[in-house]
Design a protein around this motif. Structure first.
Motif, short mmCIF file in Angstrom:
data_model
loop_
_atom_site.label_atom_id
_atom_site.label_comp_id
_atom_site.label_asym_id
_atom_site.label_seq_id
_atom_site.Cartn_x
_atom_site.Cartn_y
_atom_site.Cartn_z
N SER A 112 -3.18 -15.67 -34.45
CA SER A 112 -4.29 -14.86 -34.93
C SER A 112 -4.92 -15.47 -36.18
N ALA A 113 -4.09 -16.06 -37.06
CA ALA A 113 -4.63 -16.69 -38.27
C ALA A 113 -5.50 -17.90 -37.92
N ILE A 114 -5.05 -18.72 -37.00
CA ILE A 114 -5.84 -19.89 -36.60
C ILE A 114 -7.17 -19.45 -36.00
N ALA A 115 -7.12 -18.45 -35.13
CA ALA A 115 -8.36 -17.96 -34.52
C ALA A 115 -9.31 -17.40 -35.57
N LEU A 116 -8.79 -16.63 -36.49
CA LEU A 116 -9.65 -16.04 -37.53
C LEU A 116 -10.25 -17.10 -38.43
N VAL A 117 -9.46 -18.06 -38.85
CA VAL A 117 -9.99 -19.13 -39.71
C VAL A 117 -11.10 -19.88 -38.99
N ALA A 118 -10.95 -20.05 -37.69
CA ALA A 118 -11.97 -20.79 -36.93
C ALA A 118 -13.26 -20.00 -36.74
N ILE A 119 -13.18 -18.67 -36.68
CA ILE A 119 -14.38 -17.89 -36.33
C ILE A 119 -14.91 -16.99 -37.43
N VAL A 120 -14.21 -16.87 -38.56
CA VAL A 120 -14.61 -15.90 -39.57
C VAL A 120 -15.97 -16.21 -40.19
N ASP A 121 -16.35 -17.46 -40.30
CA ASP A 121 -17.62 -17.83 -40.92
C ASP A 121 -18.75 -18.08 -39.93
N ILE A 122 -18.50 -17.85 -38.65
CA ILE A 122 -19.54 -18.08 -37.64
C ILE A 122 -20.62 -17.02 -37.70
N LEU A 170 -15.73 -6.76 -35.08
CA LEU A 170 -14.98 -6.36 -33.90
C LEU A 170 -14.67 -7.56 -33.01
N LEU A 171 -15.64 -8.44 -32.80
CA LEU A 171 -15.40 -9.63 -31.97
C LEU A 171 -14.41 -10.58 -32.62
N GLN A 172 -14.48 -10.69 -33.94
CA GLN A 172 -13.50 -11.52 -34.65
C GLN A 172 -12.09 -10.97 -34.45
N ASP A 173 -11.96 -9.66 -34.59
CA ASP A 173 -10.65 -9.03 -34.44
C ASP A 173 -10.11 -9.17 -33.01
N VAL A 174 -10.97 -8.99 -32.04
CA VAL A 174 -10.55 -9.12 -30.64
C VAL A 174 -10.15 -10.56 -30.33
N GLY A 175 -10.90 -11.51 -30.84
CA GLY A 175 -10.56 -12.92 -30.64
C GLY A 175 -9.23 -13.27 -31.28
N ALA A 176 -9.01 -12.76 -32.48
CA ALA A 176 -7.74 -13.00 -33.17
C ALA A 176 -6.59 -12.34 -32.42
N MET A 177 -6.82 -11.13 -31.91
CA MET A 177 -5.78 -10.44 -31.14
C MET A 177 -5.42 -11.22 -29.88
N ALA A 178 -6.42 -11.69 -29.18
CA ALA A 178 -6.17 -12.45 -27.96
C ALA A 178 -5.38 -13.72 -28.26
N ALA A 179 -5.81 -14.46 -29.27
CA ALA A 179 -5.12 -15.71 -29.61
C ALA A 179 -3.70 -15.44 -30.09
N GLY A 180 -3.53 -14.45 -30.95
CA GLY A 180 -2.20 -14.13 -31.47
C GLY A 180 -1.25 -13.67 -30.39
#
Length: 137
Positions: free
Chosen positions: A90-100, A105-115
């Motif tokens: 989840s940390a890797i996913a968030l770091v990759a998408i947080v500044d996009i 909600l989409l950031q959280d869902v992406g992080a949840m899926a990756a984690g």
């Protein structure tokens, strides 16, 4: 805990709700004041929910009961792998998408899926025989 008291989804709902309360309490009391940015506090929630998502199925399904016959060290190692996988994924996913600029909600869902996928992948890697019957279908 009696499996027959509630259906699987009931146990899952109770477990996820309890972990969300614990994670958010940890975020409010400890991590927020320590300086963890709000957009990264979802990592705590994902990390605590991942074992519930994995272990409810292992506990509930009759064909997976042999898992509990393993040593306590092996089970503790599995739990550690699940926690670390969820946190790192989840940390890797968030770091990759947080500044996009995606909505939160989409950031959280992406992080949840990756984690969850990384934690379940590590759990499966340590216990490939647990899901062998489903893979052969």
């Amino acid at each position: 805990m009696d499996k027959e008291t509630l259906p699987r989804w009931g146990w899952l709902l109770i477990g996820l709700f309890a972990m969300a309360i614990i994670a958010n309490t940890l975020n409010i009391v400890v991590l927020g004041p320590a300086g963890l940015p709000e957009q990264f506090q979802v990592i705590t929630v994902i990390t605590l929910m991942a074992p519930v998502l994995i272990y409810i199925g292992v506990w509930y399904d009759e064909e997976r009961q042999h898992y509990w016959e393993q040593s306590q060290e092996h089970i503790a190692g599995d739990v550690l792998f699940v926690f670390v996988g969820a946190a790192v994924g989840s940390a890797i996913a968030l770091v990759a998408i947080v500044d996009i600029g995606l909505p939160r909600l989409l950031q959280d869902v992406g992080a949840m899926a990756a984690g969850f996928m990384l934690s379940w992948g590590l759990f499966w890697w340590r216990n490939p025989t647990l899901y062998r019957a489903e893979a052969s279908r």
